[in-house]
Scaffold this motif. Structure first.
Motif, PDB file in Angstrom:
ATOM      1  N   GLY A 217       0.835  -1.028   0.028  1.00 45.60           N
ATOM      2  CA  GLY A 217      -0.011  -0.134  -0.085  1.00 45.60           C
ATOM      3  C   GLY A 217       0.680   1.183   0.037  1.00 45.60           C
ATOM      4  O   GLY A 217       1.963   1.404   0.471  1.00 45.60           O
ATOM      5  N   ILE A 218       0.350   2.513  -0.336  1.00 47.29           N
ATOM      6  CA  ILE A 218       0.770   3.666  -0.445  1.00 47.29           C
ATOM      7  C   ILE A 218      -0.193   4.601   0.151  1.00 47.29           C
ATOM      8  O   ILE A 218      -1.252   4.731   0.137  1.00 47.29           O
ATOM      9  CB  ILE A 218       1.179   4.120  -1.889  1.00 47.29           C
ATOM     10  CG1 ILE A 218       2.162   3.481  -2.709  1.00 47.29           C
ATOM     11  CG2 ILE A 218       1.524   5.545  -2.092  1.00 47.29           C
ATOM     12  CD1 ILE A 218       2.123   3.599  -4.147  1.00 47.29           C
ATOM     13  N   VAL A 219       0.405   5.532   1.231  1.00 46.72           N
ATOM     14  CA  VAL A 219      -0.634   6.003   2.113  1.00 46.72           C
ATOM     15  C   VAL A 219      -1.225   7.377   1.177  1.00 46.72           C
ATOM     16  O   VAL A 219      -0.499   7.883   0.484  1.00 46.72           O
ATOM     17  CB  VAL A 219       0.241   7.242   3.185  1.00 46.72           C
ATOM     18  CG1 VAL A 219      -0.678   7.923   3.953  1.00 46.72           C
ATOM     19  CG2 VAL A 219       1.106   5.946   4.145  1.00 46.72           C
ATOM     20  N   SER A 220      -2.642   7.039   1.070  1.00 45.72           N
ATOM     21  CA  SER A 220      -3.129   8.123   0.352  1.00 45.72           C
ATOM     22  C   SER A 220      -4.153   9.030   0.872  1.00 45.72           C
ATOM     23  O   SER A 220      -3.820  10.201   0.794  1.00 45.72           O
ATOM     24  CB  SER A 220      -4.188   6.898  -0.565  1.00 45.72           C
ATOM     25  OG  SER A 220      -4.690   7.966  -1.738  1.00 45.72           O
ATOM     26  N   TRP A 221      -5.329   8.576   1.650  1.00 47.68           N
ATOM     27  CA  TRP A 221      -6.391   9.685   2.162  1.00 47.68           C
ATOM     28  C   TRP A 221      -6.972   8.883   3.096  1.00 47.68           C
ATOM     29  O   TRP A 221      -6.708   7.793   3.592  1.00 47.68           O
ATOM     30  CB  TRP A 221      -7.293  10.161   0.883  1.00 47.68           C
ATOM     31  CG  TRP A 221      -8.040   9.113   0.554  1.00 47.68           C
ATOM     32  CD1 TRP A 221      -7.854   8.322  -0.458  1.00 47.68           C
ATOM     33  CD2 TRP A 221      -9.329   8.778   0.777  1.00 47.68           C
ATOM     34  NE1 TRP A 221      -8.768   7.366  -0.775  1.00 47.68           N
ATOM     35  CE2 TRP A 221      -9.867   7.684  -0.021  1.00 47.68           C
ATOM     36  CE3 TRP A 221     -10.258   9.364   1.748  1.00 47.68           C
ATOM     37  CZ2 TRP A 221     -11.168   7.387  -0.183  1.00 47.68           C
ATOM     38  CZ3 TRP A 221     -11.761   8.852   1.867  1.00 47.68           C
ATOM     39  CH2 TRP A 221     -11.926   7.956   1.009  1.00 47.68           C
ATOM     40  N   GLY A 222      -7.824   9.765   3.755  1.00 48.83           N
ATOM     41  CA  GLY A 222      -8.646   9.186   4.809  1.00 48.83           C
ATOM     42  C   GLY A 222      -9.342  10.395   5.606  1.00 48.83           C
ATOM     43  O   GLY A 222      -9.099  11.476   5.203  1.00 48.83           O
ATOM     44  N   ILE A 223     -10.459  10.051   6.333  1.00 49.87           N
ATOM     45  CA  ILE A 223     -11.089  11.187   7.212  1.00 49.87           C
ATOM     46  C   ILE A 223     -10.393  11.213   8.640  1.00 49.87           C
ATOM     47  O   ILE A 223     -10.583  10.214   9.430  1.00 49.87           O
ATOM     48  CB  ILE A 223     -12.550  10.869   7.050  1.00 49.87           C
ATOM     49  CG1 ILE A 223     -13.213  10.829   5.871  1.00 49.87           C
ATOM     50  CG2 ILE A 223     -13.417  11.744   8.086  1.00 49.87           C
ATOM     51  CD1 ILE A 223     -14.634  10.706   5.624  1.00 49.87           C
ATOM     52  N   SER A 224      -9.826  12.136   8.857  1.00 51.37           N
ATOM     53  CA  SER A 224      -9.391  12.604  10.187  1.00 51.37           C
ATOM     54  C   SER A 224      -7.954  11.467  10.247  1.00 51.37           C
ATOM     55  O   SER A 224      -7.716  11.060   9.416  1.00 51.37           O
ATOM     56  CB  SER A 224     -10.287  12.335  11.337  1.00 51.37           C
ATOM     57  OG  SER A 224      -9.767  12.450  12.424  1.00 51.37           O
TER      58      SER A 224
END
Length: 255
Positions: A217-224
């Motif tokens: 995986g590659i750190v992409s996005w998220g909520i909080s």
């Protein structure tokens, strides 16, 4: 009396959850120096702003939303402390950047890019590429333990990056659609903790999620960040291995 008791229980639960979140560090713990040999830092004016992963001696992979003009950034390998010169850093200018042709900056679908370094990295005890999944690599079961690393913020709502490289163990979260509904595509995966408190965050973008020894995986996005109801969303690397191989193998070594 019953209403008062229930209110007391809710207050106790709220205090317990708050204490749990404040005791945990989003970015995990400081790693042993140079133990994460594939970790790269993308820097502007020698200031870190995104992570990346070395996958070939002259190539790193990161998130497309980390794009900046090639002439303005550098990639640093064998970095541990961002605030001191340790003498083992390998600093590279950028030869070219290739953002995935279907990247959507609104939805973060296909959030991946390849960066070609100005010259090959010197592979040694501190610098080694991360293995990629292969065609016959088994699918990851739900709740597989993985490691994410970076220099991102270490506290919720903080704006200060970690001065040293940190890592934390997270678990792959199945049924990611249950958390984000239509925003999740087959090119994404979720990872975090079912109880919150463990996550990547701002400044970790583009960095590696390693599962069973492979870059998954590659750190992409998220909520909080570190929210039990919204796990971190990662670009699912195995969906792009053929694209990366095609780009790298067809590249002109003189460019």
């Amino acid at each position: 009396m019953e209403q008062l008791t229930w209110s007391a229980v809710l207050l106790l639960l709220a205090l317990s959850v708050r204490e749990t979140l404040t005791q945990r560090i989003i970015g995990g713990q400081e790693v042993e120096r140079y133990s994460i040999k594939y970790q790269a830092s993308i820097q502007y004016n020698r200031n870190h702003y995104c992570g990346a992963t070395l996958i070939r001696p002259q190539w790193v992979v990161s998130a497309a939303h980390c794009w900046r003009p090639a002439q303005l950034i550098q990639v640093v390998l064998s970095e541990h402390s961002l605030v001191e010169e340790e003498g083992f850093e390998q600093v590279f200018n950028i030869s070219k950047i290739l953002v995935h042709y279907s990247y959507n900056y609104k939805t973060f679908n296909n959030d991946i890019m390849l960066i070609k370094l100005s010259e090959p990295a010197k592979l040694n005890a501190y610098v080694q590429p991360a293995p990629l999944p292969e065609d016959d690599t088994p699918a990851l079961p739900g709740y597989t333990t993985c490691k994410v690393s970076g220099w991102g913020v270490t506290h919720i709502y903080s704006y200060f990056l970690s001065p040293v490289l940190r890592a934390v163990d997270v678990q792959t979260i199945p049924y990611c659609h249950n958390y984000y509904y239509w925003r999740i595509t087959d090119n994404m995966m979720c990872a975090g903790s079912r109880f919150g408190g463990k996550d990547s965050c701002q400044g970790d973008s583009g960095g590696p999620l390693i599962c069973n020894g492979n870059l998954e995986g590659i750190v992409s996005w998220g909520i909080s960040c570190a929210n039990p109801y919204f796990p971190g969303v990662y670009t699912q690397v195995r969906m792009y291995v053929r694209w990366m191989d095609w780009i790298i193998n067809s590249d002109n070594p003189n460019n």
